[in-house]
Write an enzyme that holds these catalytic residues in place. Structure first.
Site: not given
Length: 886
Positions: A269, A629
């Site tokens: 990542d 979100e």
């Protein structure tokens, strides 16, 4: 349209204009040849050339004929961040379809458009920049263990089996049928045990039990790699038992390569190797962090920490053989893709512009949106609505582009918001609209069309210039209902250069009432931009906002910032129209913008009450947004924290709106648009109907309108549990599965996992088993007949749950099979499920998986047993014990 099943997929796509080149069935060289060629190429490289190839922005090596290649590309729910594309429902919405074959078709479109864009950027043998390549960093198959996680919308929900099966379908669509020459390479992420909290994601350590690791967090990855054959995997930011995931040799070389036989490459990542040094404090410098990752079996660094590999080699902390091993994996992938050179026979060579958001792809996006809708409540058959109904449309998500496209998205060519969809379905004259409320206190939302006017019509006059200086005559003049645009790698209007343009909007701002207003300009920034485009907002010819601190034309005292969002507060004493002018000068930096506000609550509620009073029914579009979100957001308002939530109820401002709407005395239909479960307790008690629409993609408004009108019966099912309160949840920071998800939650949910209603009804005969006594390790066959017992065509999701002998850590039940069926009234169909040893197995405290002896129950029905869903159960016994490989 009937449910997409595998045997129906090819005829449908060909009929819709797809070609065999699009479906990519050809096969060039054998995979072993790719590895051999990669080894030969790596052997010719210098050490410096090798190190440069281990990072995502791999440079060209002209002397060896190697083009530059950027490994980073995204395709979560359609190809992302590279211009126009087919935008499907967000991943959590795709999960609500419970349809593996549909996911495969979505993956096929995503990879087809990736290939088309790759070809348009030069094709094989050419340099490729970010978001032009064929290595797709999707799907996200982390378990959505807690509804507070902001990135849960990117996943397929809370269940390991459902997640794994949907991942297999999507991966097969991304990669195609030929592993020797995949259409793209899929990269399931984030391995492993990663699901928030977002504010601490770069440095948190997970002390997960062996049982939870094997029973919950790893099964979907095993399915994606072993059954789906994904060619890559992404390791996570977090640590596991003190070791960063990207340096955990037991995970990468052990579980991945030894236990699961994985032969692809591991990518980090982004900046997770940097995190190993600066947040986990795992090593003292970049060389040490790089050596630890390489030695553990990590291959490709998203970031630039691997630039220190030379120092690690000099210090003897790793060796060149380990470096070569990783490079062979990487270049074998490039050879399989046919990216390094033009192959003699390229089945994808014909793909181009006509294959991007093609008619068949748009129809598939609409079908996916239809299948994702979940009917949660429908008292007194409130739905479908009558065709001549006068509708009041309210709520902050009724006309919001962000609530369609979600995150990790492409740019829709013709997005249909719910407001537009309802106008097209019921007629403009029968639909009235008021925004009614913001998403949450302190979170600006798009200024609605009702507050903008130019030349006597709703919206603003937009003048689009083919230069960044607002100079000369505009190339295009049009009326924009709202200023809310995603222009990521696309031109804002025909005849305008996407890299150099400017726009001026003019008209009037119509305040709905006196009071304090916050006006804001939200700019969408690209990941690798160094600055921002100048943006200026004028009210009554006074400059009130400047969105670039480097803009020399900004007067002293004007609100001026070099950030993504800039805002100002104004007090209006009356409702007279104010002149408004908004300008943007685009120099290839930002990628779209929105004109937003926070209006006085009383004025907005009064508007909503007025339109509700004139209507036959009220449809309220409430919920959340990718603005509140999502991934590591800079949001710190009541109920939200850095992209996560700390309360799962509907934000208070929207709750007040629902209560005011209900007071009008009209039927109230609530449409929830969100990426996660929201505790709609008041709505469950007082609303007449509730529909969960998620973030439904480019055609979401059309699908919602058709569902409300009864053009089809909603058939989606919940991929997550809807809890009643945050108090029902264990601590968010804990990764212990006790008390989490339907498998371990002993309380009463608001809506259970697997729940979904229909406009028709279904009935089940008692399930039949191939045997009532099974030897451990054998397969159990379960069959049942399902009948549409109602008066309408509908789709049923048949669900199979296994209830094992109850031990201290056993799940209450587990999903072990599912199938989505389309049935006409009175039609019945036999469904059969083969439950192999893995699906019948359990995991002990030590993390060992085995089929255990004991008495079991299997339930086949339209939801979980004990929830009111139709279905039936049967019992059987397992004799003996059969350990299973990891």
């Amino acid at each position: 349209m009937p449910v997409f099943l595998r045997r129906q997929a090819l005829p449908f796509l060909i009929a819709a204009g797809w070609t065999l080149a699009t479906m990519s069935l050809a096969a060039p060289a054998h995979a072993d040849e790719a590895e051999q060629r990669a080894a030969a190429l790596v052997a010719k490289m210098t050490r410096e050339e090798k190190i440069a190839q281990t990072m995502n922005a791999a440079p060209a090596i002209p002397r060896l004929g190697v083009p530059a290649y950027e490994w980073w590309n995204e395709g979560l729910h359609g190809i992302a961040r590279s211009g126009h594309a087919t935008v499907f429902p967000q991943a959590i919405g795709l999960a609500a379809t419970w349809n593996v074959d549909l996911l495969e078709l979505v993956g096929t479109v995503t990879s087809t458009e990736a290939r088309a864009k790759f070809n348009l950027a030069g094709g094989p043998g050419s340099d490729h920049r970010r978001y032009e390549g064929l290595t797709i960093w999707s799907p996200n198959i982390n378990i959505f263990r807690d509804p507070r996680w902001g990135r849960g919308m990117e996943t397929y929900g809370e269940d390991p089996y459902l997640t794994g099966q949907l991942a297999v379908g999507f991966i097969r669509g991304l990669q195609g049928d030929d592993p020797r020459h995949p259409r793209t390479i899929a990269t399931p992420k984030h391995l492993a045990v990663h699901s928030g909290p977002e504010p601490g994601r770069h440095g948190f350590d997970v002390d997960v039990s062996p049982r939870d690791l094997e029973a919950t967090y790893l099964p979907a990855f095993r399915a994606a790699l072993v059954d789906g054959g994904a060619g890559a995997v992404m390791c996570a930011y977090n640590s596991l038992h003190g070791t960063p995931a990207c340096a955990a040799d037991w995970l990468l070389d052990g579980r991945l390569r030894k236990d699961w036989g994985f032969r692809g490459f591991v990518v980090s990542d982004c900046d997770s190797l940097y995190d190993m040094l600066h947040f986990h404090y795992f090593r003292s410098d970049e060389a040490g962090a790089s050596a630890a990752a390489l030695n553990a079996g990590h291959d490709l660094n998203c970031g630039n920490t691997y630039r220190a590999l030379g120092q690690a080699l000099d210090r003897g902390e790793t060796d060149e053989a380990s470096l070569d091993r990783s490079l062979v994996r990487l270049f074998a992938a490039r050879y399989r893709l046919g990216e390094l050179e033009r192959p003699r026979h390229d089945p994808y060579a014909q793909l181009g512009a006509v294959d991007i958001d093609a008619p068949a792809s748009r129809e598939l996006a609409l079908e996916a949106a239809r299948q994702s809708l979940v009917l949660l409540k429908n008292d007194h058959a409130t739905l479908p609505l009558k065709p001549d109904a006068r509708l009041a449309i309210i709520g902050p998500n009724a006309d919001a582009l962000a609530a369609l496209e979600a995150n990790y998205q492409g740019t829709s060519t013709d997005p249909v918001t719910p407001l537009r969809g309802l106008r097209e379905r019921f007629g403009q004259a029968r639909v009235s609209y008021a925004q009614g409320a913001p998403l949450a206190a302190g979170v600006p939302v798009m200024i609605p069309e009702t507050a903008l006017r130019s030349d006597g019509q709703a919206g603003l006059k937009g003048e689009y210039f083919d230069n960044p200086d607002l100079a000369g005559a505009p190339r295009v003049v049009r009326r924009d209902r709202v200023v809310s645009f995603n222009w990521d790698q696309v031109a804002p209007a025909a005849g305008v250069d996407r890299n150099r343009y400017s726009v001026r909007w003019t008209g009037e701002l119509l305040p709905p009432g006196p009071g304090e207003y916050t006006l804001a300009v939200r700019v969408a920034r690209c990941f690798d931009c160094s600055g921002h485009d100048p943006v200026r907002l004028y009210i009554d010819d006074d400059l009130v906002i400047a969105g670039n601190a480097q803009d020399k034309r900004v007067a002293a005292g004007v609100h001026n910032a070099d950030g993504r969002n800039v805002e100002t507060r104004l007090h209006f004493t009356d409702t007279r129209p104010r002149r408004i002018r908004l300008e943007i000068e685009h120099h290839g930096q930002d990628q779209g913008l929105r004109l937003e506000w926070l209006a006085p609550a009383d004025a907005q509620l009064a508007e909503a009450a007025r339109v509700a009073g004139r209507a036959d029914a009220v449809v309220a579009f409430v919920g959340l947004s990718p603005d509140v979100e999502g991934e590591e957001l800079k949001v710190d308002v009541l109920g939200f924290d850095g992209g996560d939530r700390n309360a799962i109820g509907l934000p208070p401002a929207q709750q007040v709106l629902l209560e005011r709407a209900k007071a009008a005395g009209k039927p109230l239909i609530v449409v929830l648009m969100s990426g996660s479960a929201v505790a709609l307790n008041w709505a469950q008690q007082h609303a007449d109907a509730i529909l969960a629409a998620w973030y439904p993609g480019q055609s979401g408004g059309t699908a919602i309108a058709q569902a409300l009108a009864g053009d089809f019966s909603p058939g989606g099912r919940l991929p997550v549990t809807f809890y009643q309160s945050t108090r029902d949840l264990p601590p968010y920071v804990s990764y212990d599965m006790k008390g989490r998800t339907y498998r371990y939650f002993g309380g009463q949910p608001l809506y259970p996992f697997g729940h979904g209603l229909s406009y028709t009804t279904f009935a089940y005969d008692a399930p039949r088993l191939s045997t009532r006594t099974l030897k451990a390790g054998e397969t159990l066959r379960v069959s049942a007949r399902v009948r549409n017992s109602g008066g309408r065509r509908g789709e049923e999701v048949v669900q199979v749950y296994l209830q094992p002998p109850q031990g201290p850590q056993s799940p209450i039940r587990s999903l072990v099979g599912f199938a989505r069926l389309a049935l006409a009234p009175g039609e019945s169909r036999e469904v059969t499920f083969e439950l192999d040893a893995r699906r019948l197995s359990e995991v002990d405290r030590a993390g060992q998986r085995a089929v255990e002896a004991g008495d079991y129950q299997v339930f086949v029905g339209g939801g979980q047993p004990g929830t009111g869903a139709p279905g039936g159960a049967a019992g059987f016994s397992i004799l003996g014990r059969a350990p299973l490989p990891r």
